[in-house]
Design a protein around this motif. Structure first.
Motif, PDB file in Angstrom:
ATOM      1  N   SER A  40       0.822  -1.214   0.000  1.00  0.00           N
ATOM      2  CA  SER A  40       0.000   0.000   0.000  1.00  0.00           C
ATOM      3  C   SER A  40       0.851   1.257   0.000  1.00  0.00           C
ATOM      4  O   SER A  40       0.394   2.323  -0.428  1.00  0.00           O
ATOM      5  N   LEU A  41       2.088   1.137   0.468  1.00  0.00           N
ATOM      6  CA  LEU A  41       2.999   2.290   0.515  1.00  0.00           C
ATOM      7  C   LEU A  41       3.849   2.413  -0.751  1.00  0.00           C
ATOM      8  O   LEU A  41       4.714   3.280  -0.833  1.00  0.00           O
ATOM      9  N   ALA A  42       3.588   1.554  -1.730  1.00  0.00           N
ATOM     10  CA  ALA A  42       4.434   1.512  -2.929  1.00  0.00           C
ATOM     11  C   ALA A  42       4.431   2.830  -3.699  1.00  0.00           C
ATOM     12  O   ALA A  42       5.414   3.175  -4.357  1.00  0.00           O
ATOM     13  N   GLN A  43       3.316   3.569  -3.632  1.00  0.00           N
ATOM     14  CA  GLN A  43       3.230   4.819  -4.377  1.00  0.00           C
ATOM     15  C   GLN A  43       3.979   5.959  -3.699  1.00  0.00           C
ATOM     16  O   GLN A  43       4.235   6.981  -4.318  1.00  0.00           O
ATOM     17  N   ARG A  44       4.317   5.775  -2.442  1.00  0.00           N
ATOM     18  CA  ARG A  44       5.039   6.831  -1.702  1.00  0.00           C
ATOM     19  C   ARG A  44       6.540   6.572  -1.799  1.00  0.00           C
ATOM     20  O   ARG A  44       7.227   6.329  -0.814  1.00  0.00           O
TER      21      ARG A  44
ATOM     22  N   ASP B  74       8.912   9.074   0.203  1.00  0.00           N
ATOM     23  CA  ASP B  74       8.532   9.401   1.575  1.00  0.00           C
ATOM     24  C   ASP B  74       9.406   8.632   2.562  1.00  0.00           C
ATOM     25  O   ASP B  74       9.506   7.396   2.496  1.00  0.00           O
ATOM     26  N   GLY B  75      10.042   9.338   3.466  1.00  0.00           N
ATOM     27  CA  GLY B  75      10.974   8.709   4.390  1.00  0.00           C
ATOM     28  C   GLY B  75      10.327   7.646   5.253  1.00  0.00           C
ATOM     29  O   GLY B  75      10.906   6.572   5.457  1.00  0.00           O
ATOM     30  N   TYR B  76       9.116   7.923   5.786  1.00  0.00           N
ATOM     31  CA  TYR B  76       8.436   6.931   6.620  1.00  0.00           C
ATOM     32  C   TYR B  76       8.130   5.667   5.821  1.00  0.00           C
ATOM     33  O   TYR B  76       8.357   4.547   6.292  1.00  0.00           O
ATOM     34  N   ALA B  77       7.586   5.838   4.608  1.00  0.00           N
ATOM     35  CA  ALA B  77       7.234   4.687   3.779  1.00  0.00           C
ATOM     36  C   ALA B  77       8.468   3.864   3.445  1.00  0.00           C
ATOM     37  O   ALA B  77       8.433   2.624   3.477  1.00  0.00           O
ATOM     38  N   LEU B  78       9.559   4.525   3.120  1.00  0.00           N
ATOM     39  CA  LEU B  78      10.795   3.821   2.797  1.00  0.00           C
ATOM     40  C   LEU B  78      11.314   3.046   4.016  1.00  0.00           C
ATOM     41  O   LEU B  78      11.752   1.893   3.892  1.00  0.00           O
ATOM     42  N   GLU B  79      11.268   3.670   5.193  1.00  0.00           N
ATOM     43  CA  GLU B  79      11.731   3.011   6.420  1.00  0.00           C
ATOM     44  C   GLU B  79      10.887   1.778   6.715  1.00  0.00           C
ATOM     45  O   GLU B  79      11.421   0.703   7.043  1.00  0.00           O
ATOM     46  N   PHE B  80       9.563   1.910   6.584  1.00  0.00           N
ATOM     47  CA  PHE B  80       8.672   0.774   6.852  1.00  0.00           C
ATOM     48  C   PHE B  80       8.943  -0.361   5.877  1.00  0.00           C
ATOM     49  O   PHE B  80       9.074  -1.529   6.277  1.00  0.00           O
ATOM     50  N   ARG B  81       9.025  -0.047   4.597  1.00  0.00           N
ATOM     51  CA  ARG B  81       9.244  -1.085   3.590  1.00  0.00           C
ATOM     52  C   ARG B  81      10.605  -1.753   3.769  1.00  0.00           C
ATOM     53  O   ARG B  81      10.751  -2.965   3.583  1.00  0.00           O
TER      54      ARG B  81
END
Length: 314
Positions: A288-292, A295-302
């Motif tokens: 779900s975060l693939a489009q971000r 984004d630092g948060y999205a990258l950290e989570f992934r």
């Protein structure tokens, strides 16, 4: 060459306050000699517009016979040359000569970039952020250009450097390597990183070495034109994972593990959210975060999700 009608239309637009496209100039780092003169600027785009303006000022053509000032409907300037305007409508003549044209100055010695800009401008395709950034020069430009010659970019990534897509990725790698972690890599952050490091050559040399080291271990893992690298967002996650593991002395992931990670995530088919395990929920959030992608948060989570998978399947 423009027709007289088109030249008249340009002067009409100027006198009536309409916007006209920018004039693009190339500022040479060192003046060049042209016809026995040393010049600092070359014209990239806008020649026809400038020639039309100079032609009108030199009396080569007159305003159209049906010219009117839209503000008040006055038609007294119709059919007149610039010299005639100076005699009978000096306020209009003065207004024309006081107009400030919108000029964009590109400072670079990269002739290929200038030629690419000319082509894009004449095809009405606006420059993207990476193209504009590379036109500003600075310490990071030669570093980024060197990084994209790495086999990871030339052989493994399945898309070319059209519109500086490789340049943009390499700059993001530099940003994350310098920060030591995933951070926002949106246009504003990349522009600031580029401009803030225009003279920090010694500091950026170390960051370049770190990025190159990560690419050195990534390249042998992937196939040529690897479909695993078709998505820019996944390339970013892979780089962050390889960079982290390299710094921490952890095992470097192999392609089969990365491929299996993609397969596992694509197999979920659940009727109710409450039936999902925490791991499966993470996989769904990963996608779900693939489009971000910046984004630092999205990258950290992934990155954390991929890292946990690799640790569990080492």
């Amino acid at each position: 060459m423009w027709s007289v009608e088109k030249k008249r239309l340009l002067i009409d637009s100027l006198l009536n306050g309409f916007d006209i496209p920018k004039i693009y100039l190339h500022e040479h780092a060192t003046p060049i000699e042209v016809d026995g003169r040393r010049v600092r600027f070359s014209l990239i785009d806008g020649r026809q517009r400038l020639e039309a303006i100079w032609g009108f000022l030199d009396g080569e053509f007159a305003l159209a016979d049906d010219f009117t000032l839209l503000e008040d409907g006055a038609a007294g300037a119709a059919g007149k040359t610039f010299n005639e305007l100076e005699q009978s409508d000096d306020l209009i003549a003065a207004f024309l000569t006081s107009i400030n044209l919108d000029v964009c100055v590109i400072r670079t010695d990269d002739i290929e970039l200038i030629e690419e800009m000319f082509s894009r401008l004449n095809e009405a395709v606006p420059l993207n952020a990476a193209e504009k950034r590379n036109g500003r020069g600075g310490v990071l430009r030669p570093i980024v250009r060197e990084l994209v010659t790495h086999p990871f970019f030339t052989d493994k990534v399945p898309f070319d450097n059209t519109r500086y897509r490789h340049f943009d990725l390499a700059l993001k790698f530099m940003l994350w390597a310098e920060a030591g972690r995933p951070v926002d890599a949106k246009k504003r952050q990349l522009d600031e990183f580029w401009d803030d490091n225009k003279s920090a050559a010694s500091e950026m040399s170390g960051v370049q070495t770190r990025v190159a080291s990560a690419l050195d271990v990534m390249a042998p893992v992937f196939e040529d034109n690897d479909r695993l690298l078709a998505n820019v967002g996944m390339i970013s996650v892979y780089f962050l994972a390889f960079d982290r593991r390299l710094r921490h002395g952890q095992p470097i992931p192999q392609r089969h593990a990365l491929l299996q990670f993609n397969i596992v995530r694509s197999l979920e088919s659940f009727e109710r959210e409450e039936s999902l395990s925490p791991t499966m929920k993470d996989y769904l959030e990963f996608d779900s975060l693939a489009q971000r992608m910046t984004d630092g948060y999205a990258l950290e989570f992934r990155l954390e999700v991929l890292d946990r998978y690799l640790n569990a399947h080492a």
